[in-house]
Scaffold this motif. Structure first.
Motif, PDB file in Angstrom:
ATOM      1  N   ALA A  34      85.114 -18.285  62.065  1.00  0.00           N
ATOM      2  CA  ALA A  34      85.689 -18.859  60.849  1.00  0.00           C
ATOM      3  C   ALA A  34      86.745 -19.906  61.185  1.00  0.00           C
ATOM      4  O   ALA A  34      86.823 -20.967  60.542  1.00  0.00           O
ATOM      5  CB  ALA A  34      86.299 -17.747  59.995  1.00  0.00           C
ATOM      6  N   ARG A  35      87.539 -19.610  62.217  1.00  0.00           N
ATOM      7  CA  ARG A  35      88.571 -20.571  62.605  1.00  0.00           C
ATOM      8  C   ARG A  35      87.958 -21.876  63.105  1.00  0.00           C
ATOM      9  O   ARG A  35      88.415 -22.976  62.761  1.00  0.00           O
ATOM     10  CB  ARG A  35      89.462 -19.920  63.671  1.00  0.00           C
ATOM     11  N   ARG A  36      86.921 -21.787  63.899  1.00  0.00           N
ATOM     12  CA  ARG A  36      86.266 -23.000  64.415  1.00  0.00           C
ATOM     13  C   ARG A  36      85.591 -23.787  63.293  1.00  0.00           C
ATOM     14  O   ARG A  36      85.621 -25.021  63.279  1.00  0.00           O
ATOM     15  CB  ARG A  36      85.230 -22.618  65.468  1.00  0.00           C
ATOM     16  N   MET A  37      84.984 -23.073  62.371  1.00  0.00           N
ATOM     17  CA  MET A  37      84.332 -23.773  61.262  1.00  0.00           C
ATOM     18  C   MET A  37      85.352 -24.531  60.418  1.00  0.00           C
ATOM     19  O   MET A  37      85.119 -25.682  60.034  1.00  0.00           O
ATOM     20  CB  MET A  37      83.569 -22.771  60.391  1.00  0.00           C
ATOM     21  N   ARG A  38      86.478 -23.877  60.124  1.00  0.00           N
ATOM     22  CA  ARG A  38      87.503 -24.562  59.353  1.00  0.00           C
ATOM     23  C   ARG A  38      88.072 -25.762  60.121  1.00  0.00           C
ATOM     24  O   ARG A  38      88.342 -26.825  59.529  1.00  0.00           O
ATOM     25  CB  ARG A  38      88.614 -23.584  58.980  1.00  0.00           C
ATOM     26  N   ASP A  39      88.245 -25.598  61.432  1.00  0.00           N
ATOM     27  CA  ASP A  39      88.738 -26.719  62.240  1.00  0.00           C
ATOM     28  C   ASP A  39      87.748 -27.881  62.246  1.00  0.00           C
ATOM     29  O   ASP A  39      88.148 -29.054  62.175  1.00  0.00           O
ATOM     30  CB  ASP A  39      88.995 -26.250  63.675  1.00  0.00           C
TER      31      ASP A  39
END
Length: 456
Positions: free
Chosen positions: A252-257
Protein backbone atom coordinates in the motif's frame (compact mmCIF):
# COMPACT_ATOMS: atom_id res chain seq x y z
CA UNK A 1 -2.56 -97.75 111.14
CA UNK A 2 -0.89 -99.92 108.57
CA UNK A 3 1.90 -102.30 108.89
CA UNK A 4 3.54 -104.83 106.80
CA UNK A 5 2.47 -108.41 107.58
CA UNK A 6 5.04 -110.76 109.09
CA UNK A 7 6.74 -108.05 111.15
CA UNK A 8 7.16 -109.20 114.78
CA UNK A 9 6.43 -105.76 116.18
CA UNK A 10 3.40 -105.18 114.05
CA UNK A 11 0.79 -105.64 116.67
CA UNK A 12 -2.48 -103.78 116.49
CA UNK A 13 -2.85 -101.14 119.19
CA UNK A 14 -6.12 -100.39 120.94
CA UNK A 15 -7.85 -97.10 120.30
CA UNK A 16 -7.47 -94.23 122.65
CA UNK A 17 -11.11 -94.11 123.63
CA UNK A 18 -10.95 -97.67 124.69
CA UNK A 19 -7.96 -96.87 126.84
CA UNK A 20 -9.71 -94.04 128.52
CA UNK A 21 -12.39 -96.22 130.00
CA UNK A 22 -11.97 -97.23 133.54
CA UNK A 23 -10.83 -100.65 134.13
CA UNK A 24 -14.02 -101.53 135.92
CA UNK A 25 -16.07 -100.66 132.92
CA UNK A 26 -14.09 -102.55 130.33
CA UNK A 27 -15.78 -105.68 129.22
CA UNK A 28 -13.96 -108.78 129.78
CA UNK A 29 -13.25 -110.52 126.59
CA UNK A 30 -12.00 -113.95 126.31
CA UNK A 31 -8.43 -114.13 125.39
CA UNK A 32 -7.75 -115.28 121.92
CA UNK A 33 -4.56 -116.61 120.80
CA UNK A 34 -2.45 -114.15 118.86
CA UNK A 35 -2.62 -114.63 115.17
CA UNK A 36 0.16 -113.40 112.93
CA UNK A 37 -0.64 -112.33 109.48
CA UNK A 38 0.55 -114.31 106.62
CA UNK A 39 3.94 -113.44 105.48
CA UNK A 40 3.65 -111.20 102.41
CA UNK A 41 6.46 -108.80 101.69
CA UNK A 42 4.53 -106.75 98.97
CA UNK A 43 1.20 -106.03 100.64
CA UNK A 44 0.06 -103.33 103.04
CA UNK A 45 -2.38 -103.83 105.97
CA UNK A 46 -4.58 -101.13 107.44
CA UNK A 47 -6.02 -101.81 110.87
CA UNK A 48 -8.86 -99.83 112.42
CA UNK A 49 -11.13 -100.74 115.30
CA UNK A 50 -9.79 -104.17 115.34
CA UNK A 51 -10.32 -104.59 111.65
CA UNK A 52 -7.59 -105.07 109.15
CA UNK A 53 -7.62 -104.28 105.47
CA UNK A 54 -4.89 -105.64 103.29
CA UNK A 55 -4.16 -103.84 100.00
CA UNK A 56 -1.70 -104.46 97.22
CA UNK A 57 1.13 -102.08 96.25
CA UNK A 58 -0.51 -101.07 92.95
CA UNK A 59 -3.71 -100.01 94.61
CA UNK A 60 -1.74 -98.33 97.33
CA UNK A 61 0.19 -96.14 94.94
CA UNK A 62 -2.95 -95.42 92.97
CA UNK A 63 -4.55 -94.12 96.10
CA UNK A 64 -1.47 -92.13 97.00
CA UNK A 65 -1.25 -90.68 93.48
CA UNK A 66 -4.90 -89.75 93.52
CA UNK A 67 -4.49 -88.01 96.85
CA UNK A 68 -1.45 -86.12 95.52
CA UNK A 69 -3.31 -85.11 92.34
CA UNK A 70 -6.30 -83.93 94.31
CA UNK A 71 -4.01 -81.94 96.56
CA UNK A 72 -2.26 -80.37 93.56
CA UNK A 73 -5.54 -79.59 91.84
CA UNK A 74 -6.82 -78.07 95.05
CA UNK A 75 -3.70 -75.91 95.30
CA UNK A 76 -3.93 -74.83 91.68
CA UNK A 77 -7.61 -74.05 92.03
CA UNK A 78 -6.99 -72.08 95.19
CA UNK A 79 -4.17 -70.21 93.52
CA UNK A 80 -6.34 -69.47 90.46
CA UNK A 81 -9.18 -68.13 92.55
CA UNK A 82 -6.71 -66.15 94.61
CA UNK A 83 -4.93 -64.47 91.66
CA UNK A 84 -7.78 -64.65 89.17
CA UNK A 85 -8.53 -60.91 89.24
CA UNK A 86 -4.92 -59.97 88.61
CA UNK A 87 -4.61 -62.42 85.72
CA UNK A 88 -7.86 -61.26 84.17
CA UNK A 89 -6.81 -57.64 84.58
CA UNK A 90 -3.53 -58.30 82.81
CA UNK A 91 -5.21 -60.23 80.04
CA UNK A 92 -7.82 -57.50 79.53
CA UNK A 93 -5.11 -54.84 79.53
CA UNK A 94 -3.07 -56.80 77.00
CA UNK A 95 -6.12 -57.31 74.80
CA UNK A 96 -6.98 -53.61 75.05
CA UNK A 97 -3.39 -52.67 74.18
CA UNK A 98 -3.42 -54.95 71.18
CA UNK A 99 -6.81 -53.58 70.12
CA UNK A 100 -5.60 -49.99 70.43
CA UNK A 101 -2.50 -50.86 68.42
CA UNK A 102 -4.60 -52.41 65.67
CA UNK A 103 -6.96 -49.45 65.68
CA UNK A 104 -4.04 -47.04 65.47
CA UNK A 105 -2.58 -49.03 62.60
CA UNK A 106 -5.93 -49.13 60.81
CA UNK A 107 -6.37 -45.38 61.32
CA UNK A 108 -2.88 -44.78 59.96
CA UNK A 109 -3.52 -46.95 56.92
CA UNK A 110 -6.88 -45.26 56.38
CA UNK A 111 -5.27 -41.83 56.54
CA UNK A 112 -2.61 -42.99 54.11
CA UNK A 113 -5.28 -44.30 51.75
CA UNK A 114 -7.16 -41.00 52.06
CA UNK A 115 -4.00 -39.05 51.28
CA UNK A 116 -3.25 -41.28 48.32
CA UNK A 117 -6.80 -40.97 47.04
CA UNK A 118 -6.74 -37.20 47.46
CA UNK A 119 -3.41 -37.01 45.63
CA UNK A 120 -4.77 -39.20 42.87
CA UNK A 121 -7.88 -37.04 42.52
CA UNK A 122 -5.73 -33.90 42.54
CA UNK A 123 -3.41 -35.33 39.89
CA UNK A 124 -6.36 -36.40 37.75
CA UNK A 125 -7.95 -32.97 38.15
CA UNK A 126 -4.69 -31.31 37.15
CA UNK A 127 -4.40 -33.57 34.11
CA UNK A 128 -8.00 -32.77 33.15
CA UNK A 129 -7.38 -29.05 33.49
CA UNK A 130 -4.19 -29.19 31.46
CA UNK A 131 -5.84 -31.29 28.81
CA UNK A 132 -8.86 -28.98 28.69
CA UNK A 133 -6.56 -25.98 28.27
CA UNK A 134 -4.69 -27.75 25.48
CA UNK A 135 -7.91 -28.62 23.68
CA UNK A 136 -9.21 -25.05 23.96
CA UNK A 137 -5.89 -23.71 22.78
CA UNK A 138 -5.83 -26.11 19.86
CA UNK A 139 -9.36 -25.05 18.88
CA UNK A 140 -8.27 -21.41 19.07
CA UNK A 141 -5.24 -22.10 16.89
CA UNK A 142 -7.40 -23.97 14.39
CA UNK A 143 -9.78 -21.02 14.17
CA UNK A 144 -6.81 -18.72 13.70
CA UNK A 145 -5.54 -21.03 10.99
CA UNK A 146 -8.89 -20.64 9.23
CA UNK A 147 -8.56 -16.87 9.45
CA UNK A 148 -5.04 -17.06 8.06
CA UNK A 149 -6.23 -19.36 5.29
CA UNK A 150 -8.67 -16.67 4.15
CA UNK A 151 -5.73 -14.35 3.52
CA UNK A 152 -4.12 -14.67 0.09
CA UNK A 153 -0.45 -15.48 -0.35
CA UNK A 154 0.01 -16.87 3.14
CA UNK A 155 0.77 -20.42 4.17
CA UNK A 156 -1.83 -21.71 6.60
CA UNK A 157 -0.27 -22.53 9.94
CA UNK A 158 -2.66 -24.09 12.39
CA UNK A 159 -2.05 -27.79 12.76
CA UNK A 160 0.75 -29.92 14.02
CA UNK A 161 2.62 -31.98 11.49
CA UNK A 162 2.18 -35.69 12.07
CA UNK A 163 5.13 -37.54 13.48
CA UNK A 164 6.02 -41.16 13.98
CA UNK A 165 4.76 -42.84 17.12
CA UNK A 166 7.03 -41.62 19.92
CA UNK A 167 8.58 -44.01 22.40
CA UNK A 168 9.01 -42.96 26.00
CA UNK A 169 12.31 -44.78 26.16
CA UNK A 170 13.87 -42.55 23.53
CA UNK A 171 13.52 -39.01 22.23
CA UNK A 172 10.81 -38.51 19.60
CA UNK A 173 11.79 -37.68 16.05
CA UNK A 174 9.09 -35.02 15.70
CA UNK A 175 6.35 -33.21 17.50
CA UNK A 176 3.29 -35.29 18.61
CA UNK A 177 -0.08 -34.40 17.37
CA UNK A 178 -3.27 -33.87 19.97
CA UNK A 179 -5.01 -36.87 18.88
CA UNK A 180 -3.80 -39.49 18.96
CA UNK A 181 -0.58 -38.91 20.84
CA UNK A 182 0.76 -42.38 20.71
CA UNK A 183 -0.32 -45.96 20.90
CA UNK A 184 -1.13 -45.81 24.62
CA UNK A 185 -3.00 -42.58 25.19
CA UNK A 186 -5.71 -40.95 23.12
CA UNK A 187 -7.24 -37.53 23.72
CA UNK A 188 -10.86 -37.37 22.69
CA UNK A 189 -13.75 -35.01 23.40
CA UNK A 190 -16.85 -36.88 24.64
CA UNK A 191 -20.21 -35.08 24.88
CA UNK A 192 -20.08 -34.52 28.65
CA UNK A 193 -16.62 -32.97 28.71
CA UNK A 194 -14.47 -31.08 26.27
CA UNK A 195 -11.54 -33.36 26.91
CA UNK A 196 -10.96 -36.58 28.85
CA UNK A 197 -8.15 -39.04 29.12
CA UNK A 198 -8.68 -42.50 27.72
CA UNK A 199 -6.16 -45.29 27.66
CA UNK A 200 -5.47 -48.42 25.69
CA UNK A 201 -3.48 -49.87 28.56
CA UNK A 202 -4.79 -53.22 29.92
CA UNK A 203 -7.15 -52.99 32.96
CA UNK A 204 -4.47 -54.47 35.22
CA UNK A 205 -2.27 -51.47 34.63
CA UNK A 206 -5.14 -49.09 35.32
CA UNK A 207 -5.55 -50.52 38.82
CA UNK A 208 -2.36 -48.78 39.87
CA UNK A 209 -2.52 -45.25 41.30
CA UNK A 210 -2.69 -42.52 38.63
CA UNK A 211 0.58 -41.02 39.82
CA UNK A 212 2.46 -44.26 39.18
CA UNK A 213 0.55 -44.74 35.97
CA UNK A 214 1.39 -41.21 34.91
CA UNK A 215 5.06 -41.80 35.65
CA UNK A 216 5.06 -45.13 33.87
CA UNK A 217 3.20 -44.00 30.78
CA UNK A 218 4.71 -40.52 30.52
CA UNK A 219 1.42 -38.62 30.34
CA UNK A 220 3.01 -35.53 31.80
CA UNK A 221 5.74 -35.75 29.18
CA UNK A 222 3.15 -36.03 26.42
CA UNK A 223 1.28 -32.99 27.71
CA UNK A 224 4.53 -31.02 27.85
CA UNK A 225 5.41 -32.02 24.31
CA UNK A 226 1.96 -31.08 23.12
CA UNK A 227 2.21 -27.71 24.85
CA UNK A 228 5.56 -27.13 23.14
CA UNK A 229 4.06 -28.09 19.80
CA UNK A 230 1.20 -25.65 20.28
CA UNK A 231 3.72 -22.98 21.25
CA UNK A 232 5.57 -23.58 18.01
CA UNK A 233 2.32 -23.41 16.03
CA UNK A 234 1.35 -20.16 17.72
CA UNK A 235 4.77 -18.66 17.02
CA UNK A 236 4.48 -19.66 13.36
CA UNK A 237 1.02 -18.12 13.16
CA UNK A 238 2.20 -14.88 14.74
CA UNK A 239 5.21 -14.78 12.42
CA UNK A 240 3.02 -15.45 9.38
CA UNK A 241 0.53 -12.81 10.48
CA UNK A 242 3.31 -10.27 10.98
CA UNK A 243 4.74 -11.06 7.56
CA UNK A 244 1.31 -10.62 5.93
CA UNK A 245 0.71 -7.32 7.70
CA UNK A 246 4.13 -6.02 6.69
CA UNK A 247 3.56 -7.14 3.10
CA UNK A 248 0.20 -5.36 2.83
CA UNK A 249 1.50 -2.21 4.44
CA UNK A 250 4.56 -2.18 2.19
CA UNK A 251 2.48 -2.69 -0.95
CA UNK A 252 0.00 0.00 0.00
CA UNK A 253 2.84 2.37 0.81
CA UNK A 254 4.54 1.77 -2.54
CA UNK A 255 1.30 2.17 -4.44
CA UNK A 256 0.57 5.48 -2.77
CA UNK A 257 4.14 6.64 -3.44
CA UNK A 258 3.84 5.66 -7.11
CA UNK A 259 0.62 7.59 -7.54
CA UNK A 260 2.15 10.57 -5.78
CA UNK A 261 5.31 10.51 -7.88
CA UNK A 262 3.27 10.30 -11.07
CA UNK A 263 1.31 13.36 -10.02
CA UNK A 264 -2.03 11.58 -10.27
CA UNK A 265 -5.08 12.31 -8.17
CA UNK A 266 -5.74 9.02 -6.38
CA UNK A 267 -9.26 10.07 -5.31
CA UNK A 268 -10.29 10.82 -8.87
CA UNK A 269 -8.81 7.55 -10.03
CA UNK A 270 -10.65 5.70 -7.26
CA UNK A 271 -13.92 7.17 -8.43
CA UNK A 272 -13.26 6.00 -11.98
CA UNK A 273 -11.75 2.64 -11.03
CA UNK A 274 -13.84 -0.49 -11.68
CA UNK A 275 -15.47 -1.92 -8.59
CA UNK A 276 -15.10 -5.56 -7.76
CA UNK A 277 -18.20 -5.85 -5.60
CA UNK A 278 -21.67 -5.87 -7.12
CA UNK A 279 -23.87 -5.06 -4.16
CA UNK A 280 -25.37 -6.18 -0.87
CA UNK A 281 -26.50 -4.76 2.48
CA UNK A 282 -24.12 -2.39 4.21
CA UNK A 283 -22.67 -3.82 7.41
CA UNK A 284 -20.07 -1.58 9.04
CA UNK A 285 -16.85 -3.15 10.20
CA UNK A 286 -16.47 -3.23 13.95
CA UNK A 287 -13.07 -2.61 15.42
CA UNK A 288 -11.97 -5.17 18.01
CA UNK A 289 -12.70 -4.33 21.63
CA UNK A 290 -10.08 -3.40 24.18
CA UNK A 291 -10.20 -6.93 25.61
CA UNK A 292 -9.52 -8.54 22.25
CA UNK A 293 -6.34 -10.53 21.80
CA UNK A 294 -3.34 -9.19 19.95
CA UNK A 295 -4.04 -11.71 17.19
CA UNK A 296 -7.54 -10.30 16.61
CA UNK A 297 -6.28 -6.71 16.62
CA UNK A 298 -3.53 -7.57 14.20
CA UNK A 299 -5.96 -9.44 11.98
CA UNK A 300 -8.20 -6.36 11.93
CA UNK A 301 -5.27 -4.17 10.86
CA UNK A 302 -4.45 -6.65 8.13
CA UNK A 303 -8.05 -6.57 6.91
CA UNK A 304 -7.93 -2.77 6.71
CA UNK A 305 -4.57 -2.83 4.92
CA UNK A 306 -5.84 -5.49 2.56
CA UNK A 307 -8.88 -3.39 1.69
CA UNK A 308 -6.60 -0.44 0.97
CA UNK A 309 -4.36 -2.59 -1.23
CA UNK A 310 -7.37 -3.90 -3.13
CA UNK A 311 -8.66 -0.37 -3.69
CA UNK A 312 -5.24 0.89 -4.84
CA UNK A 313 -4.87 -2.15 -7.08
CA UNK A 314 -8.13 -1.29 -8.83
CA UNK A 315 -6.89 2.28 -9.19
CA UNK A 316 -3.62 1.12 -10.71
CA UNK A 317 -5.47 -0.84 -13.36
CA UNK A 318 -6.10 2.58 -14.94
CA UNK A 319 -2.42 3.62 -14.76
CA UNK A 320 -0.33 2.63 -17.84
CA UNK A 321 2.83 1.46 -16.07
CA UNK A 322 3.24 -1.79 -18.05
CA UNK A 323 5.14 -2.42 -21.29
CA UNK A 324 3.09 -2.49 -24.49
CA UNK A 325 5.11 -5.43 -25.80
CA UNK A 326 6.12 -8.61 -24.09
CA UNK A 327 9.59 -10.04 -23.79
CA UNK A 328 12.95 -8.31 -24.10
CA UNK A 329 12.35 -5.65 -26.71
CA UNK A 330 14.98 -3.14 -27.75
CA UNK A 331 14.21 0.52 -27.05
CA UNK A 332 15.34 2.31 -30.23
CA UNK A 333 14.41 5.88 -29.27
CA UNK A 334 13.50 7.59 -26.02
CA UNK A 335 11.32 10.49 -24.97
CA UNK A 336 12.58 14.02 -25.55
CA UNK A 337 14.65 15.96 -28.05
CA UNK A 338 16.34 13.89 -30.75
CA UNK A 339 17.57 14.17 -34.31
CA UNK A 340 14.73 13.66 -36.74
CA UNK A 341 15.45 10.55 -38.90
CA UNK A 342 14.02 12.21 -42.01
CA UNK A 343 15.17 15.84 -41.71
CA UNK A 344 18.27 15.37 -39.57
CA UNK A 345 17.30 18.32 -37.38
CA UNK A 346 16.52 18.37 -33.66
CA UNK A 347 12.93 17.50 -32.98
CA UNK A 348 10.74 16.56 -30.04
CA UNK A 349 9.99 12.87 -29.73
CA UNK A 350 6.78 12.48 -27.70
CA UNK A 351 7.02 8.79 -26.93
CA UNK A 352 9.14 5.64 -26.91
CA UNK A 353 10.06 3.52 -29.92
CA UNK A 354 10.19 -0.26 -29.36
CA UNK A 355 11.94 -2.14 -32.16
CA UNK A 356 10.16 -5.29 -33.25
CA UNK A 357 9.08 -7.49 -36.10
CA UNK A 358 6.08 -6.85 -38.26
CA UNK A 359 3.09 -8.66 -36.88
CA UNK A 360 4.23 -8.76 -33.23
CA UNK A 361 1.24 -8.12 -30.91
CA UNK A 362 0.79 -4.75 -29.25
CA UNK A 363 -1.00 -4.80 -25.89
CA UNK A 364 -2.87 -2.20 -23.87
CA UNK A 365 -0.85 -1.03 -20.89
CA UNK A 366 -3.95 -0.22 -18.77
CA UNK A 367 -7.68 -0.73 -18.79
CA UNK A 368 -9.69 1.84 -20.73
CA UNK A 369 -11.85 2.64 -23.70
CA UNK A 370 -10.71 2.85 -27.31
CA UNK A 371 -11.38 6.40 -28.54
CA UNK A 372 -9.47 6.23 -31.84
CA UNK A 373 -8.55 3.40 -34.19
CA UNK A 374 -7.35 4.29 -37.71
CA UNK A 375 -5.01 6.35 -39.79
CA UNK A 376 -3.54 9.35 -37.92
CA UNK A 377 -1.05 11.18 -40.18
CA UNK A 378 2.55 10.62 -39.10
CA UNK A 379 1.40 7.93 -36.62
CA UNK A 380 0.18 5.82 -39.51
CA UNK A 381 -2.21 3.17 -38.22
CA UNK A 382 -2.81 4.23 -34.59
CA UNK A 383 -4.98 3.19 -31.64
CA UNK A 384 -5.66 5.56 -28.73
CA UNK A 385 -7.06 4.33 -25.42
CA UNK A 386 -8.59 6.64 -22.83
CA UNK A 387 -7.97 5.43 -19.24
CA UNK A 388 -9.98 8.13 -17.53
CA UNK A 389 -9.02 11.15 -15.43
CA UNK A 390 -7.04 12.65 -18.32
CA UNK A 391 -4.82 9.56 -18.80
CA UNK A 392 -4.49 8.15 -22.34
CA UNK A 393 -2.03 6.05 -24.37
CA UNK A 394 -1.27 5.92 -28.10
CA UNK A 395 0.05 3.03 -30.18
CA UNK A 396 1.37 4.14 -33.62
CA UNK A 397 2.89 2.72 -36.85
CA UNK A 398 0.73 -0.42 -36.56
CA UNK A 399 0.55 -2.79 -39.45
CA UNK A 400 -2.87 -3.97 -38.33
CA UNK A 401 -5.54 -2.55 -36.02
CA UNK A 402 -7.50 -5.06 -33.98
CA UNK A 403 -9.35 -2.89 -31.44
CA UNK A 404 -12.45 -0.93 -32.41
CA UNK A 405 -13.63 2.51 -31.38
CA UNK A 406 -15.78 2.40 -28.25
CA UNK A 407 -14.42 -0.99 -27.17
CA UNK A 408 -13.50 -1.53 -23.53
CA UNK A 409 -10.07 -3.11 -23.33
CA UNK A 410 -8.36 -4.69 -20.38
CA UNK A 411 -4.77 -4.83 -19.26
CA UNK A 412 -2.66 -6.77 -21.75
CA UNK A 413 -5.39 -7.04 -24.37
CA UNK A 414 -4.06 -6.97 -27.96
CA UNK A 415 -5.07 -3.79 -29.80
CA UNK A 416 -2.91 -4.17 -32.93
CA UNK A 417 0.29 -5.46 -34.50
CA UNK A 418 3.70 -3.87 -34.97
CA UNK A 419 4.33 -2.34 -38.39
CA UNK A 420 6.00 0.57 -40.20
CA UNK A 421 3.06 2.66 -41.37
CA UNK A 422 3.12 6.47 -41.41
CA UNK A 423 6.31 8.41 -40.83
CA UNK A 424 8.52 5.43 -40.04
CA UNK A 425 11.84 4.05 -41.23
CA UNK A 426 11.31 0.48 -40.09
CA UNK A 427 9.01 -1.84 -38.16
CA UNK A 428 8.62 -0.59 -34.62
CA UNK A 429 5.98 0.58 -32.13
CA UNK A 430 5.63 4.23 -31.25
CA UNK A 431 4.16 4.36 -27.70
CA UNK A 432 2.95 7.53 -26.01
CA UNK A 433 1.53 8.38 -22.58
CA UNK A 434 -0.52 11.56 -22.22
CA UNK A 435 -2.00 13.43 -19.26
CA UNK A 436 -4.78 15.86 -20.16
CA UNK A 437 -3.65 15.67 -23.78
CA UNK A 438 -0.01 16.56 -23.08
CA UNK A 439 2.65 13.91 -23.75
CA UNK A 440 4.71 12.79 -20.77
CA UNK A 441 7.68 10.47 -20.60
CA UNK A 442 6.41 6.85 -20.58
CA UNK A 443 9.62 5.83 -18.83
CA UNK A 444 8.28 7.45 -15.68
CA UNK A 445 5.34 5.06 -15.70
CA UNK A 446 7.50 2.07 -16.60
CA UNK A 447 9.84 2.79 -13.70
CA UNK A 448 6.79 2.98 -11.46
CA UNK A 449 5.82 -0.43 -12.78
CA UNK A 450 9.21 -1.82 -11.77
CA UNK A 451 8.69 -0.49 -8.24
CA UNK A 452 5.22 -1.94 -8.05
CA UNK A 453 6.56 -5.29 -9.21
CA UNK A 454 8.75 -5.27 -6.13
CA UNK A 455 5.70 -4.55 -3.97
CA UNK A 456 3.81 -7.55 -5.32
Amino acid sequence: MSYRSGHPSAVPQPHAHNQARPAAQRPVRPARPAQRPAADGNSYTIAHAGKQVRIGPVLFWIVVGTIVLLGGWTGVTATYFTFRDDVLTRLIARQAEMQYAYEDRIAELRAKVDRTTSRQLLDQEQFDKKLEQIMRRQSLLESRAGALGALPDVAVTGSIKPARTPSFDSEPAGRPKPSPINDTVIFVAPPDREARLQSRTPPAALERPPTQYAKAQGIETVLTRLQNSLDQVEKQQIAALGAVEESYESRARRMRDVLGNLGLNSRSLEAAAPRGAVGGPFVPVRAPSANASSFDRQLYRISVSRAQVDRLTRVLTLVPYRKPVVGDVELSSGFGVRTDPFLGRPAMHTGLDFRGSTGDPVRATAAGKVVSAGWAGGYGQMVEVDHGNGLSTRYGHLSKIIAKVGQQVGIGQVVGEIGSTGRSTGPHLHYETRIDGDPVDPQKFLRAGVRLAGAG
